[in-house]
Enzyme design. Structure first.
Site, PDB file in Angstrom:
ATOM      1  N   ILE A   1     -32.248 -22.368   9.688  1.00 61.43           N
ATOM      2  CA  ILE A   1     -32.487 -23.792   9.813  1.00 61.43           C
ATOM      3  C   ILE A   1     -32.881 -24.393   8.803  1.00 61.43           C
ATOM      4  O   ILE A   1     -32.566 -25.604   8.272  1.00 61.43           O
ATOM      5  CB  ILE A   1     -33.259 -24.382  11.210  1.00 61.43           C
ATOM      6  CG1 ILE A   1     -32.660 -23.405  12.576  1.00 61.43           C
ATOM      7  CG2 ILE A   1     -32.931 -25.762  11.436  1.00 61.43           C
ATOM      8  CD1 ILE A   1     -31.052 -23.795  12.845  1.00 61.43           C
TER       9      ILE A   1
ATOM     10  N   ASN B   1     -47.634 -23.231  11.295  1.00 71.14           N
ATOM     11  CA  ASN B   1     -46.642 -22.374  11.117  1.00 71.14           C
ATOM     12  C   ASN B   1     -46.900 -21.969   9.713  1.00 71.14           C
ATOM     13  O   ASN B   1     -46.585 -22.587   8.811  1.00 71.14           O
ATOM     14  CB  ASN B   1     -45.117 -23.136  11.197  1.00 71.14           C
ATOM     15  CG  ASN B   1     -43.967 -22.706  11.033  1.00 71.14           C
ATOM     16  OD1 ASN B   1     -44.168 -21.450  10.499  1.00 71.14           O
ATOM     17  ND2 ASN B   1     -42.880 -23.105  11.210  1.00 71.14           N
TER      18      ASN B   1
ATOM     19  N   CYS C   1     -42.608 -19.316   8.357  1.00 74.83           N
ATOM     20  CA  CYS C   1     -40.914 -19.549   8.571  1.00 74.83           C
ATOM     21  C   CYS C   1     -40.371 -19.074   7.248  1.00 74.83           C
ATOM     22  O   CYS C   1     -41.000 -19.209   6.215  1.00 74.83           O
ATOM     23  CB  CYS C   1     -40.893 -21.225   8.459  1.00 74.83           C
ATOM     24  SG  CYS C   1     -39.105 -21.586   8.138  1.00 74.83           S
TER      25      CYS C   1
ATOM     26  N   ASN D   1     -43.565 -14.441  14.839  1.00 76.32           N
ATOM     27  CA  ASN D   1     -42.540 -15.421  14.232  1.00 76.32           C
ATOM     28  C   ASN D   1     -41.066 -14.230  13.872  1.00 76.32           C
ATOM     29  O   ASN D   1     -41.279 -13.061  14.252  1.00 76.32           O
ATOM     30  CB  ASN D   1     -42.791 -16.080  12.927  1.00 76.32           C
ATOM     31  CG  ASN D   1     -42.084 -17.432  12.812  1.00 76.32           C
ATOM     32  OD1 ASN D   1     -40.614 -17.388  13.461  1.00 76.32           O
ATOM     33  ND2 ASN D   1     -42.445 -18.446  12.230  1.00 76.32           N
TER      34      ASN D   1
END
Lengths: 254, 305
Positions: B71, B126, B129, B191
């Site tokens: 994404i 985060n 990612c 993750n």
């Protein structure tokens, strides 16, 4: 209408034409939907649900048209009457309607515009349905009585040639005030160009690989031109029906 | 009536069933399927300082036992989040964690400050990612940089500071230890795993290819996630939130057994949009039927040799 997960019994699941199948699902309590909306079917042991357009909703039955393409649709094709299907929905937006409606479906893209034609007939609006297929064996025969004009690429059924040419011809002849298309991107793009030339409102139903179906994951987004601003739109939530100018007007659909 | 609440230091949750960042939107996207007010906590989609467009098509592909996503952190930016999404979370009394992602330490600090100023009680950094070119994962693979980042955010944020770790490292316990030392209140792991999905189809004599490289998630990553949680549990004392391939109540128990204090449901929300709410009910029923009055009792029983 609140979205839910349903376990529905299959009434019929039959091959309608070469790799196209029609499945009828019993909805004893009725499920509200509008042409253009879709359901997301759960495939056992698979992660992502398969979004499939509704082809008809009689109140007691929801019908879907699907093309066998991979593991998910292969699984569906192997199910029998009496088996159950898990689906979530109903998702997405729906087609706006006009006074004179020209509806175009190519291949499995026939489903949502066929549904729209049925609904328009119920309320007495003028609607012409054009469908295009590759060849005679692909044509879902039980639907053909409801198709006004048909073409096959090889001319084995209906007119010979592309559904694009057929649509362009009837845009001029029928002069609709609303055009709705579902099919491969190239078909939607070409016909929407013809519609734009005649300044006729045109809507397209987009397809995309989907994650969540509720607008949360942003997996299915396409680029649209929203009054000059290029931005992402989730096909599952903002679509699947878009104003053709927004999708193709900016010349960047993906 | 069993007490399902999680109270470990600053980590305060209604119950241990949370939803993972990126899979649950910003607030009430799934409310037709699960009432968000009953969840232990919703972790928002990652939020950056400026709005982001994310990556180009194609963003997702299905694989064996899961999926790959790329994404690329598409999100509406912190300003719009605070204005449009936060009020709904607050008005509805939803327990939530704001996931933040930056391209530099300054950006993380800035984001954390804005969260502090707006009374946000929990944030998740985060640093894992795999889908953006700059930042994010760079902070999650080097313990010195991660330590500096956590320290800097700690200085400006007084609430519960959670760090979400990547499994794409040699030794996750080293990174966990540095986070704890730098002042993190909890860790979430894992993750996505770096992965590639390829789909081939022969059409009219030509191969049609779909290739997506990004983060692998779903049922297939559960063993990797359980392993990370167990290793972290041995190395640190702060609470651990387990994430990775949770699809059933039994999976939740496995994560508790491995050392998790709470769990996040991710990709399973796509397959079963009502799963998070169902797991809350199942946990409640299980504890009631088996006489567990608190989560600690249940976890204690699971961890006894």
């Amino acid at each position: 209408m609140v979205q839910k997960i349903y376990e529905l019994k299959i009434k019929n699941n039959n091959r309608a034409g070469s790799d196209l199948y029609i499945m009828d699902l019993e909805t004893p309590d009725g499920i509200f939907s509008k042409p253009g909306q879709f359901i997301s079917v759960l495939i056992p042991h698979k992660t992502l649900r398969r979004p499939i357009s509704i082809m008809e909703n009689t109140g007691s039955t929801i019908r879907i048209l699907y093309k066998v393409r991979g593991e998910g649709t292969n699984y569906l094709a192997g199910l029998n009457a009496g088996n159950y299907v898990n689906f979530a929905g109903v998702f997405g937006n729906f087609f706006k309607i006009g006074e004179k409606n020209l509806l175009v479906g190519a291949g499995v893209g026939l489903a949502p515009v066929y549904y729209l034609k049925k609904e328009l007939e119920k309320i007495g609006r003028d609607a012409k349905l054009i469908a295009g297929f590759k060849t005679k064996t692909e044509v879902p025969r039980e639907l053909s009585p409801f198709i006004d004009y048909m073409s096959t690429d090889d001319g084995s059924f209906g007119e010979k040639g592309s559904v694009i040419d057929l649509a362009e011809k009837y845009i001029k002849e029928f002069m609709p005030d609303n055009i709705c298309i579902c099919g491969p991107v190239i078909v939607m793009e070409k016909i929407s160009e013809a519609a734009a030339q005649e300044r006729i409102q045109c809507q397209v139903s987009m397809e995309s690989m989907m994650g969540c179906s509720v607008g949360a994951c942003r997996g299915c987004v396409i680029k649209i031109n929203d009054s000059g601003v290029i931005r992402n739109a989730a096909v599952c939530k903002e679509g699947p029906v878009f104003d053709a100018l927004k999708v193709f007007g900016g010349k960047s659909h993906a | 009536m069993p007490d399902m609440s999680v109270k470990k230091g600053k980590l305060r949750l209604k119950n241990p069933i949370m939803t993972a960042s990126g899979t649950y939107g910003y607030n009430i996207e799934y409310e037709d399927f699960t009432n968000p007010e009953i969840l232990g906590g919703i972790v928002t989609k990652a939020i950056t300082l400026e709005p982001r467009e994310g990556n180009f098509w194609q963003r997702i592909i299905e694989t064996e036992c899961g999926m790959i996503n790329s994404i690329g952190l598409e999100n509406l930016g912190i300003t719009r989040f605070l204005k449009e999404k936060l009020p709904v979370l607050l008005a509805r009394g939803i327990c939530f964690v704001v996931n933040i992602a930056g391209s530099s330490i300054d950006e993380y600090i800035n984001l954390a400050q804005k969260c502090e100023e707006n009374g946000i009680k929990m944030i998740e950094l985060n640093v894992s990612c795999p889908n953006v070119r700059h930042g994010c994962l760079e902070f999650g693979v080097d313990e010195k940089i991660l330590s500096r980042l956590v320290n800097s955010v700690r200085d400006v944020f007084s609430g519960c500071l959670i760090v979400k770790l990547t499994p794409n490292v040699t030794s996750i316990e080293l990174l966990g230890t540095s986070c704890q030392k730098a002042g993190a209140d909890a860790l979430s792991a894992i993750n996505t795993l770096k992965g590639t999905g390829i789909k081939l189809r022969l059409e009219n004599g030509k191969f049609k290819k779909e290739i997506v490289t990004g983060g692998y998630s779903g049922q297939g990553i559960k063993p990797a996630a359980l392993n990370a949680v167990m290793r972290l549990k041995k190395a640190i004392d702060i609470p651990i939130i387990g994430i990775g391939g949770i699809y059933s109540f039994n999976d939740v128990l496995e994560f508790f057994a491995a050392g998790a204090d709470a769990v996040q449901i991710g990709t399973a929300n796509f397959t079963h949009p009502d799963i998070a709410g169902k797991l809350v009910s199942e946990l409640y029923d299980f504890m009631s039927n088996n006489g567990f009055k608190t989560l600690d009792e249940l976890k204690g029983a699971l961890r006894n040799e």
